[in-house]
Motif scaffolding. Structure first.
Motif, PDB file in Angstrom:
ATOM      1  N   ALA A  32       0.968  -1.111  -0.082  1.00 51.26           N
ATOM      2  CA  ALA A  32       0.102  -0.001   0.013  1.00 51.26           C
ATOM      3  C   ALA A  32       0.821   1.307  -0.151  1.00 51.26           C
ATOM      4  N   ARG A  38      -5.063   2.141  -0.549  1.00 53.13           N
ATOM      5  CA  ARG A  38      -5.505   1.957   0.772  1.00 53.13           C
ATOM      6  C   ARG A  38      -5.718   0.271   0.901  1.00 53.13           C
ATOM      7  N   CYS A  39      -5.693  -0.040   2.119  1.00 54.74           N
ATOM      8  CA  CYS A  39      -5.730  -1.627   2.154  1.00 54.74           C
ATOM      9  C   CYS A  39      -6.943  -2.247   1.496  1.00 54.74           C
ATOM     10  N   ASN A 421      -3.098   4.141   3.865  1.00 54.65           N
ATOM     11  CA  ASN A 421      -2.333   3.478   3.071  1.00 54.65           C
ATOM     12  C   ASN A 421      -0.827   2.983   3.860  1.00 54.65           C
TER      13      ASN A 421
END
Lengths: 459, 288
Positions: A32, A38-39, A421
Motif C-alpha cells: 500500500a 489503501r488496504c 495506506n
C-alpha cells in the motif's frame, strides 16, 4: 488397534489445536505504501483479497502501470511488514487422554476435559515482498510461532509476463498453493477456527501429512491468466515434503497441484468466480533405518494420494460466499499408518517382508465449507463459516464409519478503525466450535471451542 | 452623504463580484452534493447506463486515497505522487476522443479507468465489471460544474487506416519535421528535444515528453488509432497540444507510421525506415 489409532488422532488433534494459531497471513501495508493505495483496494476486508488484489498478486505484486520496478521508489523504501495479534482467549476441549493422572492410559474412565483462558499473542509474521525489477518479484516470509521458533513460511522468486505474455509466469521456492480461497488470508484466527479443516484433513490413523493443501510447499509453479485475470490457470510441481526443507522424506517423491478458474460479470452484483483444483502426489512408505530409527531422505516405496474439488466465490453486493469442496483419497498404505516414521518414529515402516493388514482399503472422504461474509464496508466485516469433512471409506474394515468426521462452525467480526495506506489494525472477535467423531479415548466424540478477542495489526 | 453611500455600495458590490468569482473556481461540497442528483451525474456507454450514487462505495474503496473526498486530487497519497492525481473539479482530461478544450465522452472515461495511465500511479482498474466502470464515470462527472453546463465534444473522425508504404513512412517523417514534434520528443523520438527540460504541466510541475525509443505504452491507449487520436486531440492539461489544425487526416496516418518506426519493436514501419535509410530529422529547421 482402534484405541491406538484413536490415541494418534487425539495427539494429532491436540497438536493441531496448539499449533493452529500461527496465522502467517499475507497482507502487506508495504505494498500500500509503495503504490499509495489503501488496504481496501486489494482487500475485500483485510486480509482477504478482493479481485483487484488477486490480480495484483497474479501479476507478481505489480499494478502494471509501469511504476512497479523498485527504481521508482524512494531509496529509503523498505518493503517490509510485521504482523502479530495480541489477544485474550478461552479454549475448551471436552475430552482429552488423561496423560497426567495415568500416563499411557487407555482406560476410558480417565477421559476428561480441559478449559483454560488467558492473555496471549499470536506468532509473528515478517512479510517482505515486491519487485526486484519489473516482472521479477519475490516474497519472503520468515514466520515465528508464538514461542518465537522461526521457520520460512514463504521464500520464492517469480518471473512474470515472460515473452510479454500474461500466460507465462513462473515461481520457484516455497509458496502458497494456488488456492483461490486462501488460508493465508483467512478472516478467522482462533485455535479452532484459524484454519480450513479441509486444507489439512487427515483420516483417523492415516499417516499421510503430505496432502495438506493449506500448507506452503517447495516447488515450481507456472501460472497463466488473462490480462484482466478473468481466466486463471496454474500447475505446480512440488517435493512431497509438506513444505519442510532438507527433503527429509522420500528420495524421489513429488506432487502436483493444478488449478483453473473463470470469473464472470454479474452486472450490478459484482464479479463471481468458479474453479476447480486437484492435488495428486506420491509419498514414500519404505525407509532405511539405523539402529531401528528411520533415516531421513531415504524414503522409497512411493504410494499415491489425491485431493480434488471445486471452488466458488459469489458476490451479492455486500454479501459474499466462498465455497470449497474436496474429495480426498489416500493409498491404503497411508491409511494403515505408513508414510511418516521420520516425524513419528513409532509409526510403521514398510520394510522388507511387511504386508498390508488384510482387507485394508484406500481411505476416502468428502468435505466442503461455506464461508459467508457480510462486508458492511471495508472496515467492518461479519464472518460465518460452516465446514464438514465426512469419511466415505475407512481404511481398516470394521472401523466406525464416522470415525474422524469433522464439523466446524465459526462466527466472528472484524472491525478495522484504521483505513489508510500505511498500516492495518483490526479488532478481531471470534467463536469457533469443532467436533471430531469418535476420537475420544472412550470412542465418543471430541468437541472443542475457542473464544477470542484481540487486536490484529500490521504496519 | 449620498455619494459616500454610493461609494460604500460600490465597494460591497465589488466584494460580492470577487467572492462569486472565487466561488466559481472553488467547488464546494454542497454544490457537489447537489450535482449528484442532476442528470449530468449519469453515464451512457453503449447499452450501459451508469448511476453516480451506485459508485460511492467503490470510489471510497479504490479512488479516494488519490483523487480525494472532493475529487480535487488531494487524497492522502497525492503528496507522494508525480504526476498528481487528476483534479476532477476542473474536468480537464488527458485521454479524449474529443477536440482539445472540450469534455471527454463517457466512453473515453470508461476506457481510461480500465486502462489506467502508464508512468503514473493510476492503475488499470480492469478487474471491475462494466457496470462498476459506468457508475464510476457518472460519479466523476458529479465533481465539476462543467458537466452541468457543457456537453462533451464531438469525437474526431478517424479515417480507416491506410496500408503502410515506404512513401507514407517517409511522408510521416516530413510531418514530424514540419510540425516540430522533435522540439520536445527529440529528433529520434527519445524524449530529449531542445524544449524537453523546460516543460511543465498546468499545475506547473515538470513533465517529460514521451520517449518513443523506450517503447512504453502511450498514456491513452496502444493501438494505431489511439496514437492518431493522441496527437489530433492533444493531452489537455499538458504541453502536448492538439495538431488537428496543422495536420490533415491523411498526413496524420503518415505520422502514425513514422512514429511507429521510432519504437524499439520489430514492425513493418521500422523495416521500411531501415530499408529507406531514413535519418533523424534535422533539428536546425525552423518549421514550416
Amino acid at each position: 488397534m482402534v484405541s491406538c489409532r484413536r490415541f494418534f488422532v487425539a495427539v494429532i488433534s491436540l497438536s493441531c489445536l496448539l499449533a493452529s494459531f500461527t496465522p502467517s497471513a499475507q497482507a502487506l501495508p508495504a505494498f500500500a505504501r509503495k503504490y499509495g493505495l489503501r488496504c481496501s483496494a486489494c482487500h475485500e476486508a483485510w486480509p482477504m483479497l478482493n479481485y483487484f488484489g488477486q490480480k495484483f498478486k497474479d501479476n507478481g505484486y505489480q499494478l502494471m502501470n509501469d511504476r512497479d520496478s523498485p527504481i521508482w521508489q524512494n531509496p529509503s523504501y523498505w518493503p517490509m511488514t510485521l504482523r502479530i495479534t495480541p489477544y485474550f482467549h478461552r479454549e475448551s476441549t471436552d475430552k482429552l487422554p488423561d496423560v497426567v493422572d495415568a500416563p499411557g492410559t487407555t482406560n476410558p474412565s480417565f477421559v476428561r476435559g480441559l478449559t483454560y483462558s488467558g492473555f496471549d499473542h499470536s506468532g509473528l509474521d515478517i512479510l517482505t515482498g515486491g519487485t526486484l525489477e519489473k516482472n521479477i518479484s519475490f516474497l519472503l516470509v520468515p514466520s515465528a510461532d508464538e514461542t518465537s521458533a522461526f521457520h520460512m513460511e514463504s521464500a520464492n522468486v517469480r518471473f512474470d509476463n515472460l515473452f510479454h505474455s500474461s500466460w507465462f509466469n513462473f515461481k520457484l521456492g516455497k509458496f502458497e498453493l494456488d488456492n483461490l480461497v486462501s488460508e493465508k488470508r483467512i478472516l478467522t484466527l482462533s485455535a479452532n477456527g484459524g484454519a480450513y479443516q479441509l486444507y489439512h484433513f487427515i483420516p483417523a490413523g492415516d499417516a499421510n501429512i503430505f496432502g495438506q493443501i493449506g500448507d506452503n510447499q517447495l516447488g515450481i509453479e507456472w501460472m497463466g491468466h488473462s490480462v484482466n485475470d478473468r481466466t486463471r490457470i496454474s500447475a505446480a510441481i512440488m517435493s512431497t515434503t509438506d513444505g519442510s526443507p532438507d527433503v527429509p522424506y522420500g528420495k524421489n517423491a513429488y506432487s502436483g497441484f493444478f488449478a483453473a478458474s473463470q470469473a464472470f460479470d454479474v452486472g450490478k452484483l459484482g464479479t463471481d468466480r468458479i474453479g476447480a483444483y486437484a492435488m495428486v502426489g506420491q509419498a514414500p512408505t519404505v525407509f532405511l533405518t539405523s539402529g531401528g530409527v528411520p533415516i531421513p531422505s531415504t524414503g522409497t516405496g512411493n504410494k499415491s494420494f489425491s485431493r480434488e474439488g471445486f471452488v466458488g466465490q459469489f458476490y451479492f453486493n455486500k454479501l459474499n460466499f466462498q465455497v470449497v469442496t474436496q474429495h480426498g483419497t489416500d493409498s491404503a498404505w497411508f491409511g494403515a499408518g505408513f508414510g511418516n516414521p521420520i516425524d513419528n518414529p513409532g509409526f510403521p515402516n514398510n520394510g522388507p517382508g511387511v504386508t498390508l493388514p488384510a482387507g485394508t482399503r484406500n481411505p476416502s472422504w468428502n468435505g466442503a465449507f461455506i464461508e459467508t461474509h457480510w462486508v458492511e464496508n471495508p472496515q467492518l466485516v461479519f464472518i460465518q463459516r460452516s465446514e464438514w469433512v465426512h469419511m466415505s471409506q475407512q481404511s481398516i474394515p470394521g472401523t466406525p464409519s464416522n470415525l474422524g468426521n469433522t464439523d466446524n462452525y465459526v462466527f466472528g467480526f472484524r472491525y478495522m478503525p484504521l483505513m489508510n495506506n500505511r498500516a492495518g489494525l483490526a479488532w478481531h472477535n471470534e467463536y469457533a466450535w469443532i467436533r471430531q467423531r469418535g476420537t475420544a479415548l472412550d470412542g465418543s466424540d471430541t468437541t472443542s471451542s475457542s473464544v477470542m478477542s484481540g487486536l490484529d495489526f500490521d504496519f | 452623504m449620498r455619494t459616500e453611500a454610493l461609494h460604500r455600495n460600490a465597494v460591497i458590490l465589488a466584494a460580492l463580484v470577487a467572492a462569486s468569482v472565487t466561488a466559481c473556481a472553488q467547488v464546494t461540497e454542497d454544490q457537489q452534493k447537489q450535482w449528484l442528483g442532476t442528470p449530468a451525474a449519469s453515464s451512457h456507454i453503449g447499452h450501459l447506463s451508469g448511476n453516480a450514487k451506485a459508485a460511492a462505495g467503490d470510489y471510497r474503496r479504490y479512488c479516494v486515497v488519490c483523487h480525494g473526498e472532493l475529487g480535487d486530487g488531494n487524497g492522502e497519497s497525492a503528496q507522494w505522487l508525480d504526476p498528481k492525481p487528476r483534479d476532477f473539479t476542473l474536468a480537464v482530461f488527458k485521454c479524449r476522443s474529443t477536440p482539445t478544450g472540450t469534455l471527454p465522452t463517457d466512453q473515453d472515461l470508461y476506457e481510461t479507468i480500465a486502462r489506467g495511465l502508464d508512468r503514473s500511479n493510476m492503475p488499470p482498474w480492469n478487474t471491475f465489471t462494466t457496470q462498476q466502470r459506468a457508475d464510476l464515470v457518472a460519479w466523476i462527472k458529479h465533481y465539476s460544474p462543467r458537466w452541468q453546463t457543457e456537453k462533451p465534444g464531438t469525437p474526431i473522425e478517424i479515417p480507416p487506416e491506410p496500408e503502410v508504404t515506404p512513401g507514407r513512412v517517409k511522408a510521416g517523417r516530413d510531418v514530424f519535421a514540419r510540425v516540430q514534434c522533435w522540439k520536445c520528443h527529440g529528433a529520434e523520438g527519445r524524449g530529449n528535444g531542445p524544449s524537453a527540460s523546460t516543460l511543465q504541466d498546468d499545475l506547473g510541475r515538470p513533465i517529460l515528453p514521451y520517449n518513443f525509443a523506450e517503447g512504453g505504452r502511450f498514456k491513452c491507449g496502444s493501438t494505431d488509432a489511439d496514437l492518431y487520436r493522441i496527437f489530433m486531440t492533444g493531452l489537455d492539461g499538458t504541453p502536448m497540444p492538439s495538431f488537428a489544425d496543422n495536420i490533415k487526416p491523411e498526413e496524420a496516418w503518415d505520422l502514425v507510421m513514422y512514429l511507429r518506426s521510432l519504437q524499439p519493436f520489430p514492425s513493418k514501419e521500422k523495416a521500411i525506415a531501415k530499408s529507406l535509410g531514413l535519418t533523424p530529422v534535422s533539428t536546425t529547421s525552423t518549421g514550416p
